[in-house]
Design an enzyme around this catalytic site. Structure first.
Site, PDB file in Angstrom:
ATOM      1  N   ARG A  10     128.170 145.400 -68.440  1.00 24.71           N
ATOM      2  CA  ARG A  10     127.619 146.689 -68.878  1.00 24.71           C
ATOM      3  C   ARG A  10     128.448 147.850 -68.330  1.00 24.71           C
ATOM      4  NH1 ARG A  10     122.505 148.227 -65.068  1.00 24.71           N
ATOM      5  NH2 ARG A  10     123.070 146.988 -63.249  1.00 24.71           N
ATOM      6  N   GLU A  58     112.772 152.832 -79.843  1.00 22.62           N
ATOM      7  CA  GLU A  58     113.963 152.108 -80.283  1.00 22.62           C
ATOM      8  C   GLU A  58     114.099 152.020 -81.802  1.00 22.62           C
ATOM      9  OE1 GLU A  58     112.962 151.007 -76.142  1.00 22.62           O
ATOM     10  OE2 GLU A  58     111.804 151.075 -78.013  1.00 22.62           O
ATOM     11  N   PHE A  83     114.653 145.182 -76.263  1.00 22.62           N
ATOM     12  CA  PHE A  83     114.107 146.305 -77.011  1.00 22.62           C
ATOM     13  C   PHE A  83     114.974 146.636 -78.224  1.00 22.62           C
ATOM     14  CE2 PHE A  83     112.914 147.497 -72.464  1.00 22.62           C
ATOM     15  CZ  PHE A  83     111.779 146.707 -72.497  1.00 22.62           C
ATOM     16  N   HIS A 109     121.473 143.932 -70.468  1.00 20.76           N
ATOM     17  CA  HIS A 109     120.378 143.160 -69.871  1.00 20.76           C
ATOM     18  C   HIS A 109     119.918 142.010 -70.759  1.00 20.76           C
ATOM     19  CE1 HIS A 109     120.474 146.741 -67.445  1.00 20.76           C
ATOM     20  NE2 HIS A 109     119.543 146.276 -66.615  1.00 20.76           N
ATOM     21  N   ASP A 117     112.876 141.206 -63.501  1.00 18.98           N
ATOM     22  CA  ASP A 117     112.118 141.865 -64.570  1.00 18.98           C
ATOM     23  C   ASP A 117     111.271 140.873 -65.357  1.00 18.98           C
ATOM     24  OD1 ASP A 117     113.228 144.216 -63.788  1.00 18.98           O
ATOM     25  OD2 ASP A 117     114.522 144.479 -65.531  1.00 18.98           O
ATOM     26  N   ARG A 167     123.534 142.392 -66.944  1.00 22.24           N
ATOM     27  CA  ARG A 167     123.174 143.160 -65.749  1.00 22.24           C
ATOM     28  C   ARG A 167     123.895 142.626 -64.512  1.00 22.24           C
ATOM     29  NH1 ARG A 167     117.066 143.201 -63.122  1.00 22.24           N
ATOM     30  NH2 ARG A 167     117.386 144.872 -61.592  1.00 22.24           N
TER      31      ARG A 167
END
Length: 315
Positions: A10, A58, A83, A109, A117, A167
């Site tokens: 990322r 989104e 998302f 991610h 998460d 991530r």
């Protein structure tokens, strides 16, 4: 021996956007209130007039990206994979894919390495969903150097592109001065003829470690980096299948609908006699925990890949 540098892909996404933004005035970046996490915040700082925070909306972001593309701009729409893909699939399909608009989706991610998460954020279905959209290119870089090359290639490509970034910091093994990325092309990282390990994303570095472990036991594994999941480098895949006779696919994704199924389809349709084993998430959701522990738990680390290779060799 110098220590191997580790950087999350990322980070490469954000850096490449800034590099492209300096050269091309038609690039705009959209984010769904996650600019710090997706690393598009660096673009926002450099070009505040070309960065749009769409908020936690989104679907609306993808519609806005479609509109910007229809105006002749090149939008990069960014959010977490869960998302960007899971929540906005309909808008991507109907507003971007169907009219084949020039929208680039940068999803960070992805996979279970999101870690603590938990399952709600660990998207292991994005390759399957994006592969199903006609004309959508699907890319998953293995390190930060490849990530930057992928973003630049996506800009040059005319049409919708889906890019998955991670991530977790991963080893950088490509030489920026020499590495060239091309959509639809894979890469041989290690030669071998006993079996071939075909990997994408962070699994590539784990596959290389697994190959080293196998070599210590006398097994020579060929390792392929398949960043381009769609289009797939069918020629390279079939060459490995014919010459090695055994193939192990590795992806931080469900074994349903991702790289493994794409490879199996290519081998089956070509009529190549080859045994295949798919390493990935086995039709289950992720769970909360440290990223590296989760990779081990799901058999996606080097030890898990090596074990899968030995199992295939014993069949």
């Amino acid at each position: 021996m110098s220590e191997v540098k580790t950087i999350a892909t990322r980070e490469g996404y954000g850096a490449a956007l800034v590099e492209l933004g300096k050269e091309h005035q038609d690039i705009v970046v959209l984010d769904a209130d996650l600019a710090a996490a997706t690393k598009t915040g660096v673009f926002a700082k450099a070009f505040p007039g070309r960065h749009f925070n769409c908020g936690i909306a989104e679907q609306n972001m993808m519609g806005a990206a479609a509109g910007l593309a229809a105006m002749g701009l090149v939008p990069f729409a960014s959010s977490f994979a869960m998302f960007a893909v899971g929540r906005a699939f309909e808008q991507i399909r109907n507003s971007i894919g169907y009219p084949r608009l020039n929208v680039k989706i940068g999803a960070s991610h992805g996979g279970i390495s999101v870690g603590e998460d938990g399952a709600s954020h660990q998207c292991c279905e994005d390759f399957a969903l994006m592969r199903s959209i006609p004309g959508m290119v699907v890319l998953c870089p293995a390190d930060e150097v490849e990530a930057r090359a992928v973003v630049k290639a996506a800009y040059q490509y005319q049409g919708p592109v889906y890019m998955r970034f991670g991530r977790l910091a991963v080893p950088v093994f490509h030489d920026e001065a020499d590495y060239k990325f091309e959509i639809g092309k894979g890469e041989v990282l290690r030669e071998g003829s006993d079996l071939a390990i075909l990997a994408t994303g962070l699994e590539v570095a784990e596959a290389m470690k697994a190959a080293e472990t196998l070599a210590a036991g006398g097994v020579q594994a060929r390792v392929l980096n398949l960043c381009s999941i769609k289009p797939l480098d069918t020629g390279l895949v079939l060459k490995a299948a014919r010459e090695c006779g055994r193939v192990v696919t590795c992806e931080e994704h469900s074994v349903i609908g991702g790289l493994g199924e794409a490879v199996c389809a290519a081998i089956a349709e070509a009529g190549v006699a080859c045994k295949v084993k798919r390493v990935g998430v086995q039709d289950e959701f992720g769970r909360s925990g440290p990223a590296k522990e989760l990779l081990a738990r799901f058999g996606l680390d080097a030890a898990g890949i090596a074990a899968a290779c030995r199992e295939l060799l014993e069949q």
